[in-house]
Scaffold this active site. Structure first.
Site, PDB file in Angstrom:
ATOM      1  CG  ASP A  89      -1.730   1.168   1.432  1.00  0.00           C
ATOM      2  OD1 ASP A  89      -2.437   1.723   0.620  1.00  0.00           O
ATOM      3  OD2 ASP A  89      -1.227   1.868   2.631  1.00  0.00           O
ATOM      4  CB  ALA A 134      -1.372   7.048   2.503  1.00  0.00           C
ATOM      5  CE  LYS A 177      -8.235   8.173   0.116  1.00  0.00           C
ATOM      6  NZ  LYS A 177      -8.220   6.668   0.382  1.00  0.00           N
ATOM      7  CG  ASP A 196      -1.753   1.818   6.423  1.00  0.00           C
ATOM      8  OD1 ASP A 196      -1.725   1.618   5.256  1.00  0.00           O
ATOM      9  OD2 ASP A 196      -2.350   2.888   7.231  1.00  0.00           O
TER      10      ASP A 196
END
Length: 267
Positions: free
Chosen positions: A10, A12, A51, A184
């Site tokens: 991933d 960010a 998003k 994460d």
């Protein structure tokens, strides 16, 4: 390595933007612009999703949906989600470059993976427009993957495995069991599990911890310990085979997976 062929990261909170901070202010500011307040913790909940679905999930929260109805006289619908998304994206693009610092240890791990002939892929909940602000800075700091698959490149984002399925052939890897997904977020871990890869959660540097590096270092030992435990449990509950503090700790896991594959084990 003979068995591990690829690691798919991933972005960010995993390889850049310690604490996954960039989208948080953009989400809060965007909703505030529409006269509806959300908290950082609320904004973090759906992290890892594309998003627009992330915004839809926020607007489906009972408190947020009620606040929207109080403000506009109706429950949030598709047009409202589009309106919020259209305001959010430019805000996220505007701050993305400021949060493109590569997390400590990532460049060294990328170099170690390449030394072992392991290909490096990435998937992200960011759009290509947002990634255009991040990729050059990351490359200058030593992280330049072989593949980048973004929101919009596949029919669905996480937790579906479509981005994994697009990444593997780009890396020349056809057995998912020979790949490791590192993420994460819970939906990012689910993406790897659904795609048939090994899944490694990142507990401290990312969204599950949700703090800047200096703030993490300033924590009292007992507070660090309980936050780390909570983050680890979230990622394990999502299906992670392993959980590490940050990508800096990845190589021992890669070697362990290599040994497990050599014994005939599967994810």
């Amino acid at each position: 390595m003979k068995h591990v062929k690829a690691v798919i990261f991933d972005w960010a909170g995993t390889v850049v933007d310690y604490g996954s901070l960039a989208p948080m202010g953009a989400f809060v500011e965007t909703f505030e612009q529409f006269g509806v307040s959300i908290t950082i913790d609320e904004a973090r909940g759906p992290m890892g999703m594309a998003k627009r679905p992330h915004i839809a999930a926020l607007m489906a929260l009972p408190r947020v949906a009620q606040a929207w109805a109080d403000k506009y006289g109706h429950a949030p619908g598709e047009a409202d989600i589009d309106a919020v998304y259209d305001v959010f994206v430019p805000k996220n693009i505007a701050v993305a470059a400021s949060y493109s610092s590569v997390i400590p240890g990532v460049a060294d791990v990328a170099s170690a993976l390449r030394s072992d002939d392991i290909r490096i892929g990435t998937t992200t909940g960011y759009t290509r427009e947002i990634m255009a602000e991040i990729v050059p800075g990351a490359a200058a700091q030593g992280f330049s993957p072989d593949s980048i698959v973004c929101t919009g490149d596949t029919p669905e984002g996480r937790p579906s495995p479509y981005m994994i399925y697009k990444t593997l052939p780009e890396l020349g890897v056809w057995r998912a069991k020979d790949a490791i997904k590192v993420d994460d977020t819970e939906v990012g871990i689910e993406e790897g599990i659904n795609g048939g890869t090994w899944a490694v959660g990142v507990a401290v540097s990312g969204n599950a911890f949700g703090m800047a590096e200096n703030d993490v270092k300033a924590l009292a030992p007992h507070e660090f310990a309980w936050r780390r435990k909570a983050a680890t449990e979230k990622l394990k509950a999502a299906g992670a085979h392993y959980v590490i503090d940050s990508v800096a700790d990845l190589m021992p896991v890669v070697y362990d997976i290599e040994a497990r594959l050599a014994r005939g084990e599967r994810p």
